[in-house]
Scaffold this motif. Structure first.
Motif, PDB file in Angstrom:
ATOM      1  N   ALA A  23       8.320  19.314  -6.908  1.00 15.98           N
ATOM      2  CA  ALA A  23       9.333  18.260  -6.860  1.00 15.98           C
ATOM      3  C   ALA A  23       8.682  16.886  -6.892  1.00 15.98           C
ATOM      4  CB  ALA A  23      10.189  18.406  -5.598  1.00 15.98           C
ATOM      5  N   ASN A  24       7.563  16.739  -6.210  1.00 13.85           N
ATOM      6  CA  ASN A  24       6.880  15.451  -6.199  1.00 13.85           C
ATOM      7  C   ASN A  24       6.335  15.107  -7.583  1.00 13.85           C
ATOM      8  OD1 ASN A  24       6.033  13.312  -4.190  1.00 13.85           O
ATOM      9  ND2 ASN A  24       4.056  13.742  -5.134  1.00 13.85           N
ATOM     10  N   SER A  25       5.813  16.113  -8.280  1.00 13.70           N
ATOM     11  CA  SER A  25       5.312  15.882  -9.647  1.00 13.70           C
ATOM     12  C   SER A  25       6.449  15.442 -10.569  1.00 13.70           C
ATOM     13  CB  SER A  25       4.654  17.151 -10.191  1.00 13.70           C
ATOM     14  OG  SER A  25       3.545  17.519  -9.410  1.00 13.70           O
ATOM     15  N   VAL A  26       7.609  16.075 -10.409  1.00 17.79           N
ATOM     16  CA  VAL A  26       8.781  15.691 -11.198  1.00 17.79           C
ATOM     17  C   VAL A  26       9.177  14.249 -10.886  1.00 17.79           C
ATOM     18  CG1 VAL A  26      11.248  16.118 -11.563  1.00 17.79           C
ATOM     19  CG2 VAL A  26       9.642  18.039 -11.462  1.00 17.79           C
ATOM     20  N   MET A  27       9.177  13.900  -9.590  1.00 24.12           N
ATOM     21  CA  MET A  27       9.568  12.547  -9.197  1.00 24.12           C
ATOM     22  C   MET A  27       8.552  11.509  -9.657  1.00 24.12           C
ATOM     23  SD  MET A  27      12.508  12.759  -8.091  1.00 24.12           S
ATOM     24  CE  MET A  27      12.470  10.974  -7.958  1.00 24.12           C
ATOM     25  N   ASN A  28       7.275  11.863  -9.677  1.00 25.92           N
ATOM     26  CA  ASN A  28       6.268  10.941 -10.230  1.00 25.92           C
ATOM     27  C   ASN A  28       6.577  10.635 -11.690  1.00 25.92           C
ATOM     28  OD1 ASN A  28       4.914  10.973  -7.796  1.00 25.92           O
ATOM     29  ND2 ASN A  28       3.269  12.327  -8.484  1.00 25.92           N
ATOM     30  N   VAL A  52       0.850  -1.191   0.000  1.00 23.30           N
ATOM     31  CA  VAL A  52       0.000   0.000   0.000  1.00 23.30           C
ATOM     32  C   VAL A  52       0.885   1.240   0.000  1.00 23.30           C
ATOM     33  CG1 VAL A  52      -1.706   1.346   1.282  1.00 23.30           C
ATOM     34  CG2 VAL A  52      -1.908  -1.145   1.202  1.00 23.30           C
ATOM     35  N   ILE A  53       0.493   2.227  -0.789  1.00 22.33           N
ATOM     36  CA  ILE A  53       1.181   3.511  -0.829  1.00 22.33           C
ATOM     37  C   ILE A  53       0.216   4.568  -0.308  1.00 22.33           C
ATOM     38  CG2 ILE A  53       2.227   5.247  -2.338  1.00 22.33           C
ATOM     39  CD1 ILE A  53       2.873   2.892  -4.265  1.00 22.33           C
ATOM     40  N   GLY A  54       0.638   5.290   0.732  1.00 19.72           N
ATOM     41  CA  GLY A  54      -0.183   6.361   1.274  1.00 19.72           C
ATOM     42  C   GLY A  54      -0.027   7.627   0.448  1.00 19.72           C
ATOM     43  N   ASP A  65       1.711   9.379  -5.782  1.00 19.94           N
ATOM     44  CA  ASP A  65       2.610  10.051  -4.844  1.00 19.94           C
ATOM     45  C   ASP A  65       3.849   9.173  -4.650  1.00 19.94           C
ATOM     46  OD1 ASP A  65       3.842  11.535  -2.897  1.00 19.94           O
ATOM     47  OD2 ASP A  65       2.235  11.377  -1.412  1.00 19.94           O
ATOM     48  N   SER A  66       4.823   9.351  -5.515  1.00 19.22           N
ATOM     49  CA  SER A  66       6.000   8.476  -5.498  1.00 19.22           C
ATOM     50  C   SER A  66       6.912   8.733  -4.309  1.00 19.22           C
ATOM     51  CB  SER A  66       6.803   8.648  -6.799  1.00 19.22           C
ATOM     52  OG  SER A  66       7.314   9.976  -6.893  1.00 19.22           O
ATOM     53  N   GLN A  67       6.796   9.904  -3.671  1.00 21.86           N
ATOM     54  CA  GLN A  67       7.732  10.272  -2.606  1.00 21.86           C
ATOM     55  C   GLN A  67       7.148  10.148  -1.198  1.00 21.86           C
ATOM     56  OE1 GLN A  67      11.052  10.819  -3.631  1.00 21.86           O
ATOM     57  NE2 GLN A  67       9.895   9.941  -5.333  1.00 21.86           N
ATOM     58  N   THR A  68       6.013   9.516  -1.078  1.00 21.47           N
ATOM     59  CA  THR A  68       5.427   9.339   0.238  1.00 21.47           C
ATOM     60  C   THR A  68       6.318   8.478   1.130  1.00 21.47           C
ATOM     61  OG1 THR A  68       3.470   8.542   1.438  1.00 21.47           O
ATOM     62  CG2 THR A  68       4.105   7.322  -0.542  1.00 21.47           C
ATOM     63  N   GLY A  69       6.354   8.822   2.415  1.00 22.12           N
ATOM     64  CA  GLY A  69       7.099   8.006   3.372  1.00 22.12           C
ATOM     65  C   GLY A  69       6.201   7.061   4.143  1.00 22.12           C
TER      66      GLY A  69
END
Length: 234
Positions: A141-146, A125-127, A159-163
């Motif tokens: 930055a998150n959009s770029v990382m996605n 699961v990704i939050g 949301d690729s950068q979620t912790g």
């Protein structure tokens, strides 16, 4: 009808929390997790403040819920998280969650994050944070990382950068994290995708403070991650 989690489900769940210089923020985080019935592995990532003392103070209140590991020097969130993933397997959990320890994530979201694992809907699961509420530089930055995660790792997520993420024990044994820093977020998604692990996305709340905004993936960190992604292709 929404599946209600049982005490057994919570007892079978371990939350991994990497912590670096979080002495002023971590105590309410770990104690709220323990109060909700979840177990945790807290990894002190070579903090130079009294983070370890604060963690141990909480452990005295919840001795059966909090397990503490400490790295001698600061290794980065990726190494600290992987240390937690390795350590947690000795407790034979069914479900493993990773969260940030700085207070930006809420323990109130734990039930929703592990529910797809409990029901069998997913094995990871990704939050997903509410991007509209995210500070502009972090959102950009998150959009770029996605986009980079889609290009380099061939997987599309919101949301690729979620912790804040969760995974079953069996799926965790299949993945291999090598990142030292924030690349761990994209690397986790890559490993889930490459190992054909079914995953779900779950909305979570995010608590933004000056401290939490100062950390995480900003434009500078996104550039560093891009360089690391390129290196990993060769």
């Amino acid at each position: 009808m929404e599946c209600e989690l049982t005490l057994e489900d919570k007892n079978a769940t371990y939350v991994v929390l990497p912590a670096y210089n979080e002495a002023t923020r971590i105590q309410p985080v770990i104690e709220s997790i323990a109060e909700k019935g979840y177990n945790m592995v807290v990894v002190n990532d070579g903090s130079s403040d009294n983070t370890l003392d604060v963690i141990l103070e909480s452990k005295r209140k919840f001795p059966d819920k909090i397990h503490v590991y400490s790295l001698i020097i600061n290794r980065g969130v990726g190494v600290a998280t992987q240390t937690g993933f390795d350590a947690v397997l000795k407790y034979d959990p069914k479900y493993v969650v990773s969260m940030d320890s700085d207070g930006q994530h809420s323990a109130d979201d734990l039930d929703n994050v592990i529910r797809p694992l409990v029901t069998g809907e997913a094995q990871a699961v990704i939050g997903v944070r509410p991007l509209k509420d995210m500070p502009f530089s972090r959102n950009f930055a998150n959009s770029v990382m996605n986009l980079l995660t889609r290009i380099f790792y061939k997987v599309n997520v919101s949301d690729s950068q979620t912790g804040f993420r969760a995974i079953t024990k069996d799926a965790l044994k299949k993945i291999n994290i090598n990142a030292r820093g924030y690349l761990i977020s994209s690397e986790f998604i890559r490993e889930v995708n490459d190992n054909n692990i079914p995953f779900a996305e779950v909305p979570i709340q995010t608590i933004y403070t000056p401290e939490t905004q100062a950390k995480g993936t900003n434009v500078k960190e996104a550039f560093k991650i891009l360089i690391q992604m390129i290196k990993h292709q060769f």
